[in-house]
Design a protein around this motif. Structure first.
Motif, short mmCIF file in Angstrom:
data_model
loop_
_atom_site.label_atom_id
_atom_site.label_comp_id
_atom_site.label_asym_id
_atom_site.label_seq_id
_atom_site.Cartn_x
_atom_site.Cartn_y
_atom_site.Cartn_z
N VAL A 1 101.13 77.76 58.39
CA VAL A 1 101.96 76.16 58.50
C VAL A 1 103.13 76.61 59.67
CG1 VAL A 1 103.97 74.95 56.91
CG2 VAL A 1 102.00 76.09 55.68
N LEU A 2 103.83 77.80 59.56
CA LEU A 2 104.80 77.02 60.93
C LEU A 2 104.35 78.12 62.34
CD1 LEU A 2 107.76 78.82 58.95
CD2 LEU A 2 107.19 76.37 59.28
N GLY A 3 103.23 78.57 62.19
CA GLY A 3 102.52 79.34 63.00
C GLY A 3 102.49 80.99 63.46
N ASP A 4 101.49 81.14 64.27
CA ASP A 4 100.72 82.43 64.42
C ASP A 4 102.26 83.94 64.56
OD1 ASP A 4 98.44 81.65 63.57
OD2 ASP A 4 98.35 82.01 66.15
N HIS A 5 103.76 82.77 65.36
CA HIS A 5 105.06 83.90 65.41
C HIS A 5 105.35 84.21 64.26
CE1 HIS A 5 106.16 80.46 64.58
NE2 HIS A 5 107.61 80.59 64.49
N ASP A 30 110.51 68.65 55.65
CA ASP A 30 110.19 68.41 53.98
C ASP A 30 108.71 68.74 54.03
OD1 ASP A 30 113.10 68.28 53.33
OD2 ASP A 30 112.83 66.16 53.72
N GLU A 31 108.01 68.27 55.22
CA GLU A 31 106.37 68.46 54.86
C GLU A 31 106.34 70.08 55.04
OE1 GLU A 31 108.47 66.61 57.55
OE2 GLU A 31 107.94 64.64 56.04
N GLN A 32 106.68 71.17 56.00
CA GLN A 32 106.46 72.13 55.96
C GLN A 32 107.00 72.56 54.38
OE1 GLN A 32 108.42 72.51 59.59
NE2 GLN A 32 106.94 73.23 60.99
N VAL A 36 103.82 74.97 52.05
CA VAL A 36 104.13 76.18 51.65
C VAL A 36 104.08 76.42 50.01
CG1 VAL A 36 105.70 78.04 51.52
CG2 VAL A 36 105.40 76.61 54.05
N GLU A 37 105.00 75.33 49.59
CA GLU A 37 104.68 75.35 47.63
C GLU A 37 103.29 74.78 47.59
OE1 GLU A 37 109.25 73.65 46.68
OE2 GLU A 37 108.06 72.77 47.13
N ARG A 38 102.52 73.92 48.32
CA ARG A 38 101.32 73.58 48.15
C ARG A 38 99.98 74.96 48.07
NH1 ARG A 38 96.64 72.63 49.71
NH2 ARG A 38 96.97 73.13 51.63
N ARG A 132 115.20 82.43 56.29
CA ARG A 132 115.36 82.76 54.36
C ARG A 132 115.48 82.00 53.67
NH1 ARG A 132 120.81 86.82 52.88
NH2 ARG A 132 118.63 88.19 53.76
N ILE A 133 114.35 81.92 52.90
CA ILE A 133 113.72 81.10 51.98
C ILE A 133 113.95 82.52 50.54
CG2 ILE A 133 112.21 79.80 52.86
CD1 ILE A 133 109.87 81.01 51.51
N ARG A 134 114.98 81.37 49.66
CA ARG A 134 114.09 81.62 48.17
C ARG A 134 113.23 80.95 47.56
NH1 ARG A 134 119.05 84.94 47.78
NH2 ARG A 134 120.44 85.33 49.39
#
Length: 140
Positions: A1-5, A30-32, A36-38, A132-134
């Motif tokens: 979703v965010l890229g290969d980096h 919000d779309e990203q 990710v959740e999907r 960081r995601i929770r």
């Protein structure tokens, strides 16, 4: 979703929640976040096997297995691969896996053991260039 980096920089996962740190320089849109959740929830629903394979570290690196930044690994490592559906311990089909990671576990043996819907509860900067995601599983 965010890229290969994007590379994992750390994690803390329990049966109740998770925290993942990863390289990325900006806040998720919000779309990203929704995408990710999907993807996570679709992967859970796909009932994919999680296969543990012990192999030499250099072989795991050649396969492109994700490693945690700064972590020291022994010459023989545990690698967990997710999918495809017909993967087995005898034939993990690593060339078709959804993901391959160096890891010590523990893990579910199949995503069908995960009951609930994954939801990102928070996303923020952890340090320069690291987000960081929770997240939690909302029980269904």
């Amino acid at each position: 979703v965010l890229g290969d980096h994007v590379k994992q920089k750390g994690s803390n996962i329990t049966g109740e929640r998770l925290r993942i740190d990863f390289s990325h320089n900006e806040k998720l849109s919000d779309e990203q976040r929704v995408e990710v959740e999907r993807i996570v929830n679709e992967t859970i629903r796909d009932s994919l096997p999680m296969i543990k394979t012990t192999m030499p570290k250099d072989e795991a690196e050649r396969l492109g297995a994700e490693q945690e930044f700064g972590q020291k690994y022994p010459d023989m490592v545990s690698v967990y691969s997710l999918g495809p559906k017909d993967a087995t311990a005898e034939n993990p089909k690593l060339d078709r896996a959804f993901s391959i990671e160096f890891c010590g576990g523990p893990h579910v043996s199949n995503t069908n053991q995960i009951h609930g819907t994954f939801k990102i509860t928070k996303e923020k900067a952890s340090s320069a260039g690291v987000r960081r995601i929770r997240g939690v599983l909302e029980r269904t």
